[in-house]
Each structure stands twice: as C-alpha cells, then as structure tokens.
Design a protein around this motif. Sequence first.
Motif, PDB file in Angstrom:
ATOM      1  N   LYS A 181       8.298   3.950  35.305  1.00 15.97           N
ATOM      2  CA  LYS A 181       8.853   4.642  34.131  1.00 15.97           C
ATOM      3  C   LYS A 181       8.122   5.950  33.879  1.00 15.97           C
ATOM      4  N   GLY A 182       6.789   5.930  34.034  1.00 19.34           N
ATOM      5  CA  GLY A 182       5.997   7.137  33.838  1.00 19.34           C
ATOM      6  C   GLY A 182       6.328   8.219  34.850  1.00 19.34           C
ATOM      7  N   LEU A 183       6.649   7.814  36.077  1.00 28.03           N
ATOM      8  CA  LEU A 183       6.974   8.763  37.146  1.00 28.03           C
ATOM      9  C   LEU A 183       8.362   9.367  36.983  1.00 28.03           C
ATOM     10  N   LEU A 184       9.329   8.545  36.553  1.00 29.46           N
ATOM     11  CA  LEU A 184      10.733   8.949  36.598  1.00 29.46           C
ATOM     12  C   LEU A 184      11.334   9.333  35.248  1.00 29.46           C
ATOM     13  N   VAL A 185      10.664   8.963  34.150  1.00 25.27           N
ATOM     14  CA  VAL A 185      11.196   9.287  32.816  1.00 25.27           C
ATOM     15  C   VAL A 185      10.255  10.278  32.124  1.00 25.27           C
ATOM     16  N   PRO A 186      10.630  11.572  32.099  1.00 27.53           N
ATOM     17  CA  PRO A 186       9.759  12.571  31.470  1.00 27.53           C
ATOM     18  C   PRO A 186       9.569  12.323  29.975  1.00 27.53           C
ATOM     19  N   LYS A 187       8.327  12.308  29.553  1.00 29.25           N
ATOM     20  CA  LYS A 187       7.975  12.185  28.132  1.00 29.25           C
ATOM     21  C   LYS A 187       6.942  13.240  27.798  1.00 29.25           C
ATOM     22  N   LEU A 188       6.973  13.721  26.581  1.00 28.20           N
ATOM     23  CA  LEU A 188       6.002  14.719  26.147  1.00 28.20           C
ATOM     24  C   LEU A 188       5.374  14.245  24.841  1.00 28.20           C
ATOM     25  N   PRO A 189       4.385  13.338  24.925  1.00 27.24           N
ATOM     26  CA  PRO A 189       3.732  12.839  23.710  1.00 27.24           C
ATOM     27  C   PRO A 189       3.092  13.986  22.923  1.00 27.24           C
ATOM     28  N   GLU A 190       2.804  13.738  21.675  1.00 26.65           N
ATOM     29  CA  GLU A 190       2.186  14.755  20.819  1.00 26.65           C
ATOM     30  C   GLU A 190       0.843  15.206  21.402  1.00 26.65           C
ATOM     31  N   HIS A 191       0.614  16.516  21.387  1.00 31.26           N
ATOM     32  CA  HIS A 191      -0.613  17.153  21.886  1.00 31.26           C
ATOM     33  C   HIS A 191      -0.779  17.036  23.414  1.00 31.26           C
ATOM     34  N   SER A 192       0.300  16.787  24.144  1.00 31.10           N
ATOM     35  CA  SER A 192       0.180  16.609  25.601  1.00 31.10           C
ATOM     36  C   SER A 192       0.584  17.852  26.404  1.00 31.10           C
ATOM     37  N   LEU A 193       1.119  18.892  25.735  1.00 29.47           N
ATOM     38  CA  LEU A 193       1.657  20.046  26.461  1.00 29.47           C
ATOM     39  C   LEU A 193       0.605  20.718  27.331  1.00 29.47           C
ATOM     40  N   LEU A 194      -0.588  20.958  26.776  1.00 29.31           N
ATOM     41  CA  LEU A 194      -1.630  21.632  27.552  1.00 29.31           C
ATOM     42  C   LEU A 194      -2.075  20.783  28.745  1.00 29.31           C
ATOM     43  N   THR A 195      -2.076  19.476  28.572  1.00 35.58           N
ATOM     44  CA  THR A 195      -2.445  18.587  29.676  1.00 35.58           C
ATOM     45  C   THR A 195      -1.403  18.658  30.787  1.00 35.58           C
ATOM     46  N   VAL A 196      -0.114  18.716  30.407  1.00 33.76           N
ATOM     47  CA  VAL A 196       0.969  18.863  31.400  1.00 33.76           C
ATOM     48  C   VAL A 196       0.798  20.167  32.163  1.00 33.76           C
ATOM     49  N   ILE A 197       0.550  21.246  31.422  1.00 36.62           N
ATOM     50  CA  ILE A 197       0.333  22.555  32.057  1.00 36.62           C
ATOM     51  C   ILE A 197      -0.860  22.496  33.000  1.00 36.62           C
ATOM     52  N   GLY A 198      -1.930  21.832  32.555  1.00 35.33           N
ATOM     53  CA  GLY A 198      -3.131  21.704  33.382  1.00 35.33           C
ATOM     54  C   GLY A 198      -2.883  20.926  34.653  1.00 35.33           C
ATOM     55  N   LEU A 199      -2.121  19.815  34.569  1.00 29.65           N
ATOM     56  CA  LEU A 199      -1.818  19.002  35.753  1.00 29.65           C
ATOM     57  C   LEU A 199      -1.069  19.812  36.806  1.00 29.65           C
ATOM     58  N   ILE A 200      -0.128  20.631  36.344  1.00 32.14           N
ATOM     59  CA  ILE A 200       0.613  21.493  37.286  1.00 32.14           C
ATOM     60  C   ILE A 200      -0.308  22.580  37.823  1.00 32.14           C
ATOM     61  N   GLY A 201      -1.106  23.182  36.930  1.00 33.90           N
ATOM     62  CA  GLY A 201      -1.978  24.298  37.314  1.00 33.90           C
ATOM     63  C   GLY A 201      -3.083  23.918  38.277  1.00 33.90           C
ATOM     64  N   THR A 202      -3.555  22.657  38.222  1.00 35.28           N
ATOM     65  CA  THR A 202      -4.623  22.253  39.147  1.00 35.28           C
ATOM     66  C   THR A 202      -4.069  21.799  40.501  1.00 35.28           C
ATOM     67  N   THR A 203      -2.744  21.656  40.601  1.00 34.28           N
ATOM     68  CA  THR A 203      -2.115  21.233  41.849  1.00 34.28           C
ATOM     69  C   THR A 203      -1.506  22.409  42.594  1.00 34.28           C
ATOM     70  N   VAL A 204      -0.792  23.272  41.859  1.00 35.55           N
ATOM     71  CA  VAL A 204      -0.211  24.482  42.455  1.00 35.55           C
ATOM     72  C   VAL A 204      -1.278  25.580  42.371  1.00 35.55           C
ATOM     73  N   VAL A 205      -2.081  25.712  43.411  1.00 38.74           N
ATOM     74  CA  VAL A 205      -3.268  26.578  43.381  1.00 38.74           C
ATOM     75  C   VAL A 205      -3.027  27.849  44.206  1.00 38.74           C
ATOM     76  N   PRO A 206      -3.216  29.053  43.608  1.00 37.65           N
ATOM     77  CA  PRO A 206      -2.960  30.290  44.348  1.00 37.65           C
ATOM     78  C   PRO A 206      -3.744  30.412  45.654  1.00 37.65           C
ATOM     79  N   TYR A 207      -5.051  30.063  45.633  1.00 39.97           N
ATOM     80  CA  TYR A 207      -5.840  30.305  46.846  1.00 39.97           C
ATOM     81  C   TYR A 207      -5.436  29.396  48.002  1.00 39.97           C
ATOM     82  N   ASN A 208      -4.771  28.260  47.688  1.00 37.18           N
ATOM     83  CA  ASN A 208      -4.295  27.381  48.743  1.00 37.18           C
ATOM     84  C   ASN A 208      -3.189  28.014  49.576  1.00 37.18           C
ATOM     85  N   LEU A 209      -2.376  28.874  48.948  1.00 30.20           N
ATOM     86  CA  LEU A 209      -1.312  29.555  49.683  1.00 30.20           C
ATOM     87  C   LEU A 209      -1.907  30.498  50.726  1.00 30.20           C
ATOM     88  N   PHE A 210      -2.978  31.208  50.343  1.00 31.19           N
ATOM     89  CA  PHE A 210      -3.665  32.107  51.280  1.00 31.19           C
ATOM     90  C   PHE A 210      -4.377  31.310  52.372  1.00 31.19           C
TER      91      PHE A 210
END
Length: 407
Positions: A181-210
Amino acid sequence: MKNWFKNIGPGPLIAAAFIGPGTVTLCTLAGVNFGFNLLWAMLLSIVATIFLQEMAARLGIISQKGLSEIIKQEIKNPIFKKIIIGLILVAIVIGNASYEAGNISGGILGLETIFGQWIVKKSFFSFNLMSILVGVIAFAMLYVGSYKFLEKALISFVILMSLSFFITAIITKPNLLEIMKGLLVPKLPEHSLLTVIGLIGTTVVPYNLFLHASLVKEKWSTKQDLKFAKRDTIIAVLLGGFISIAIIISAAAISVKEISNAADLALGLAPLYGDFAKYFLSIGLFAAGITSAITAPLAAAYVAKECFGWKSNLKSNSFRAVWMTILILGVIFSSVGIKPIEIIKFPQIVNGLLLPIITVILLWMMNQKSVLGDFTNSKMQNSIGFFIFLITLFLGIKMILKVFNLF
C-alpha cells in the motif's frame, strides 16, 4: 551466469554513489516519522533515476565522451557555455568537497556503533581517529587507479550494504500488505512534503549523471553494448532503491521518535530485535559511507578533467590531485568535528539550480542526431524526461528556499 557477471558495468558504482549517509539518514527519518506512507516517493525516485542514468550511459557509449565534454562541444554561445561549465565545476567539485565530510562521518557512525568512539582530546582540541581509518581505506582504493579494481571493490561493498539493510528489514517482520500500500498508494501526511522532496533529491543526483557518462567509456565502446549498459543500469538502480526501501521499512519498526540518524536507529533496534539488528545496520551504514567517500571524489575528478580538457587517466597527477584534495578536506572536517554549514549551503544552492538545468540539457543532448545518430530519445522517453524535469525544477526551487529559510 559467468557471462552476466562479465558484463556488469558502472551501475553498482552509481548505486554506491547515491546510497550515502545522507540517503540512509533521510530514509531513516522517513520511516520513523511516517512509517510506510512515503514508500511511493522512493519508487518514483527509482523510476526517474533509471531513465536519467540510462540516458547518460547511452550518451557516453555512443559519443565516447563525458557529459561535460559534450556540453562544451554542443553549446555554441561562449557566455552561456562559461556559465554552465562554471556551475558544473562549483556544484560538483566544490560541492563534493563539502559533502565528503558527511560521507566519511557516515562511515564513522557505523563503526562507532559497534566499536565505540576513538577520539583523542587535548584541552580544547579533539580528533576522531576513525575518520583517518575511513580516509585511508578510500585513499588506498582510489590510488590503485584501476577501473576494474574499483568496480569489483565497490560491487563488494554494495552487496555488503544490500545484505545488511535487507536482513535488518526482515528481522523487523514488516506487514507485507502495508508495504505494498505504501509503494502503490501515494499519501502525503502532514509535514511530509520536505521529506518527499529529500527522498527524490538524494536519489536523483546530478554528479551521478556525469560519473555514469564518464565511466561507461571505461567498460563499453560500441552500440552493441547498449543492451548491457541498460540492463546494468536498471538492475543497479533497482538494487539501490530496494536498499533505501529496506531502510525505511527498518525505521518504521521503531515507535520512538527521538532518532536523528541511522546510528540512532541501530541502537534503537537493539533492545527490540537483538544486537544482530544493530550490527547489520551498522555494517550497512559503514558501507554506505565508504562507497560515497570513494565515488564523490572520483566524480569530481572526472568532471574537472573534462571541464579543463585534461588528457589524463585515473593514474595521472592532475586527476589524483583533485580527488586527493576532496578526500583530505573531508577527513579534516570530519576529524575535528567542523561543520562547514556555510560552505555546504553554497553548493546546495548551486545543486538546486544545476539539477533542472542538467536535466533539460541532457534531454536536449539526447535529441541531437549530431551526437547520437539513430540512438536519440523516443517520444515516450522525451515525455517521461520532461516530467522528470518538472520534478527536478520543483525540487531545485524548494531546496533553494529551504537554504534561505524561506520555506
């Protein structure tokens, strides 16, 4: 099976690069604070990373050039070219030097959880001996100057890291239905937006492309090799993503909220699931620290080499000078407990700007027949790439606002 292992490329190095102490800590906090509710964000990050890294690998194999070299070649406006190259140098070289202290500190946390602290104190001065140990390991592996050696060594660390975090997750006996359910059903609990942004930001890394575009040339050189590179990328990024998911699952088992990093998680798991959980998680954290402590200086050296047009290899003095400088700075900052907040803030801002810029430049390059011939992006790849660009643009804006305390 032997042939499959023979065709393993730089994918595991890319996985090793984005599973660093920052990722481990953020995944820990995501699990502790939000349970399984943000697993969907990790899944989204994995898909985005696979698409971008595949593009970088395809670009490197077909052109036999690094991403920085192609940017210099294809951007004709001299002023715009200098701005982009300057941003790349600052964000990747100076940025990685700033973050290297965090990488080494992550490796130290893993060791300290098992062996305790090795700190020498003299009046007002304190020095962490473990940072030297982690630095020496990273130095020795980089100094060998062999791509094949680095590849095998980092694959070993990634396997160790994977087993450590997977076993930790299994020990906690999670609810599989809740995980799905956690994998397939998107939820955005209160105060979780920055954590979501962080999870994406630590995985999609600019220097890895180079790093990926530069490393694939060490392994492959013909269009027939593209299938191996694609498979290598998909498997490695999926593995890295599953490691992140395993950390979130492990952290979700803890009801205590006073946890700030993976070392705290290791100690928190011990009374509930036994010392084995603590040891497995600590070993994983050490592996995450050491792999990032190796790949961050390596990526910076490749970027500097391509931006300055050096005709050098892994054993050349100029190449070694870059990664040595970054590694030494990381050891010093982590040894004496200096937290170079302002130094780190600056590359964070530049990285926030660089990620969407590099994404859109990469998409532009992937549609240039002069560079890729018949291997340009399909309409589907461009559509997904544009969606990823929008995510990275949102990410970049939020990162900059966060650094200036405006969000």
